[in-house]
Design an enzyme around this catalytic site. Structure first.
Site, PDB file in Angstrom:
ATOM      1  N   ASP A 182      44.848  31.608  52.596  1.00 41.07           N
ATOM      2  CA  ASP A 182      45.907  32.685  52.141  1.00 41.07           C
ATOM      3  C   ASP A 182      45.681  33.872  53.162  1.00 41.07           C
ATOM      4  O   ASP A 182      45.466  33.686  54.433  1.00 41.07           O
ATOM      5  CB  ASP A 182      45.913  32.980  50.604  1.00 41.07           C
ATOM      6  CG  ASP A 182      47.221  33.540  50.418  1.00 41.07           C
ATOM      7  OD1 ASP A 182      48.302  33.678  51.138  1.00 41.07           O
ATOM      8  OD2 ASP A 182      47.358  34.021  49.497  1.00 41.07           O
ATOM      9  N   ARG A 227      52.608  38.292  60.538  1.00 43.48           N
ATOM     10  CA  ARG A 227      52.286  39.000  59.656  1.00 43.48           C
ATOM     11  C   ARG A 227      50.965  40.005  60.067  1.00 43.48           C
ATOM     12  O   ARG A 227      50.199  40.160  59.463  1.00 43.48           O
ATOM     13  CB  ARG A 227      51.947  38.605  58.455  1.00 43.48           C
ATOM     14  CG  ARG A 227      53.004  37.674  57.663  1.00 43.48           C
ATOM     15  CD  ARG A 227      52.599  36.932  56.426  1.00 43.48           C
ATOM     16  NE  ARG A 227      53.648  36.435  55.806  1.00 43.48           N
ATOM     17  CZ  ARG A 227      53.622  35.689  54.522  1.00 43.48           C
ATOM     18  NH1 ARG A 227      52.528  35.918  53.829  1.00 43.48           N
ATOM     19  NH2 ARG A 227      54.649  34.928  54.171  1.00 43.48           N
ATOM     20  N   ASP A 231      45.912  41.710  51.861  1.00 44.27           N
ATOM     21  CA  ASP A 231      47.345  41.770  51.533  1.00 44.27           C
ATOM     22  C   ASP A 231      47.273  43.451  50.581  1.00 44.27           C
ATOM     23  O   ASP A 231      46.348  43.748  50.019  1.00 44.27           O
ATOM     24  CB  ASP A 231      47.695  40.959  50.125  1.00 44.27           C
ATOM     25  CG  ASP A 231      48.261  39.676  50.743  1.00 44.27           C
ATOM     26  OD1 ASP A 231      48.275  39.641  52.083  1.00 44.27           O
ATOM     27  OD2 ASP A 231      48.639  38.753  50.022  1.00 44.27           O
TER      28      ASP A 231
END
Length: 434
Positions: free
Chosen positions: A254, A311, A258
């Site tokens: 993943d 990202r 985050d």
């Protein structure tokens, strides 16, 4: 050791020695009894160093007494040290600690069989118009729950986690900073967890996709968090080493970091984010306005983003200040660096981008939703480039608005773009903390 490496090492030691002497002299003048100025575990976030310095600032476990200073060498010791509530604590990590050393087979629920999973949900059998369900999917979910329990660690308030020396860190671990205040994480190499049980979703896109869990670190609903001098990497398991099933990459990673679900006042400085696809997400959903609006204030400075596909970061809602970072795009597969998302207010200034031949600077910015952005004084391959102008010229269907509508004030140092590659290259990442 090469002449260049020796020079870099000497330069680093001289710089660190100067900083330590200066800090010690300053501290001795202010408080002759204090002796921890050069101890990374006792250091606090300097004033005006990004959003995490706002308000009460970020001190982590600097106030810990001797009883609450832990040295850990195993995953069990580390998780035990975390259990002591919100009492100020320092956890010193020695060596590389594996959270998943038992291997994937140890997490499997009885009856789970990956070969049967593949047979049951083969698109030729199951189709592509509905999510998977049934016995093997239930057993996959149960297996995933076992892995989650084993590899996840929750960091309490008023905690500093710091690696000792140049080779400290975790493999296979997911550090969760969830619903707490005042946390510092420094000097660790975090090898991304490898999801043993990705879920097949035949409805994801035109051809379906494998979806995985476990970020290396998650800041979830927490405030005053300083993430400094860490290295985030896929380590021994890059995406290029992963197999394909049903024609799609069996994605077992993943994100690396985050910052989501109402998190606020975060500074990420002098880190290395390396060799990853979807790397750093700030805000996880367009529909999270109730928790994320007026929050997700994050500063990113002096970080190295090396071989990152996308990202770096992708932003929703937050006032994000990204300056003095170095982005080195991969030779193949580069998508974008800054993702402009729903209600975001990104300020990106004096960053440096090294792009491979044939990749246009227009791709550095990616518009996901209508939101204004400030992107000034950035350099691409050694030259100043107006990122918004080149993007709008080459991608008129994704025209970006100028001016994020705010001016960052919490910046402790700003370096000229031409100095960033050398400065960040020599000083960012784990093992390079003073």
């Amino acid at each position: 050791m090469s002449t260049q490496r020796s020079h870099d090492r000497i330069t680093h030691l001289v710089a660190c020695t100067a900083l330590v002497l200066a800090a010690t002299a300053t501290t001795a003048h202010a408080d002759p009894g204090r002796t921890h100025a050069h101890d990374p575990g006792r250091q606090t976030l300097p004033a005006r160093d990004g959003w995490a310095s706002a308000g009460t600032g970020t001190t982590g476990g600097a106030a810990a007494d001797a009883e609450h200073v832990h040295t850990v060498t195993t995953w069990e010791e580390f998780r035990a040290a975390l259990r002591d509530g919100g009492t100020p604590k320092i956890i010193r990590v020695v060596g590389t600690i594996g959270a998943d050393d038992q291997g994937c087979a140890s997490f499997e629920a009885e009856g789970y069989d990956f070969r049967k999973y593949l047979a049951d949900y083969d698109p030729a059998v199951w189709g592509r118009d509905k999510p998977v369900s049934g016995e093997q999917e239930d057993l996959r979910a149960a297996s995933a729950a076992r892995q989650s329990e084993a590899v996840t660690a929750y960091v309490p308030a008023n905690t500093t986690i710091v690696g000792v020396g140049r080779n400290a860190g975790f493999t296979g671990a997911s550090l969760q900073i969830k619903g707490v205040d005042n946390v510092i994480v420094r000097n660790l190499t975090l090898e991304s967890p490898l999801d043993c049980f990705p879920q097949w979703d035949p409805t994801d896109g035109a051809t379906g996709a494998w979806n995985s869990e476990y970020d290396g670190m998650v800041v979830h609903g927490s405030t005053h968090v300083w993430i400094d001098h860490n290295t985030f990497t896929d380590g021994a398991h890059p995406d290029s080493s992963l197999p394909r099933y049903y024609g799609e990459l069996y994605q077992q990673h993943d994100g690396e970091l985050d910052i989501v679900r109402g998190a606020d006042l975060v500074t990420a400085s002098w880190n290395v984010f390396a060799d990853h696809d979807k790397t750093l997400m700030i805000g996880n959903s367009d529909g999270a306005g109730a928790t994320d609006r007026d929050r997700l204030r994050v500063t990113l400075h002096h970080n190295l983003f090396r071989n990152i596909v996308e990202r770096a970061p992708r932003v929703r809602f937050g006032k994000v200040d990204a300056y003095n970072n170095h982005h080195v795009a991969p030779a193949d597969g580069y998508a974008y660096s800054f993702g402009i998302g729903y209600e975001s207010r990104l300020v990106a200034e004096k960053n440096v981008f090294t792009l491979p031949e044939g990749v246009s600077p227009a791709r550095i910015l990616k518009k996901w939703k209508e939101a204004p952005v400030t992107a000034d004084a950035n350099h691409v391959n050694g030259k100043p480039v107006d990122l918004i102008a080149v993007h709008n010229a080459e991608m008129p269907e994704e025209t970006l608005q100028r001016d994020a509508g705010w001016t960052p004030e919490l910046r402790s140092r700003i370096d000229a773009p031409h100095a960033i590659p050398g400065l960040v290259g020599h000083r960012a990442g784990a093992g390079r903390i003073c």
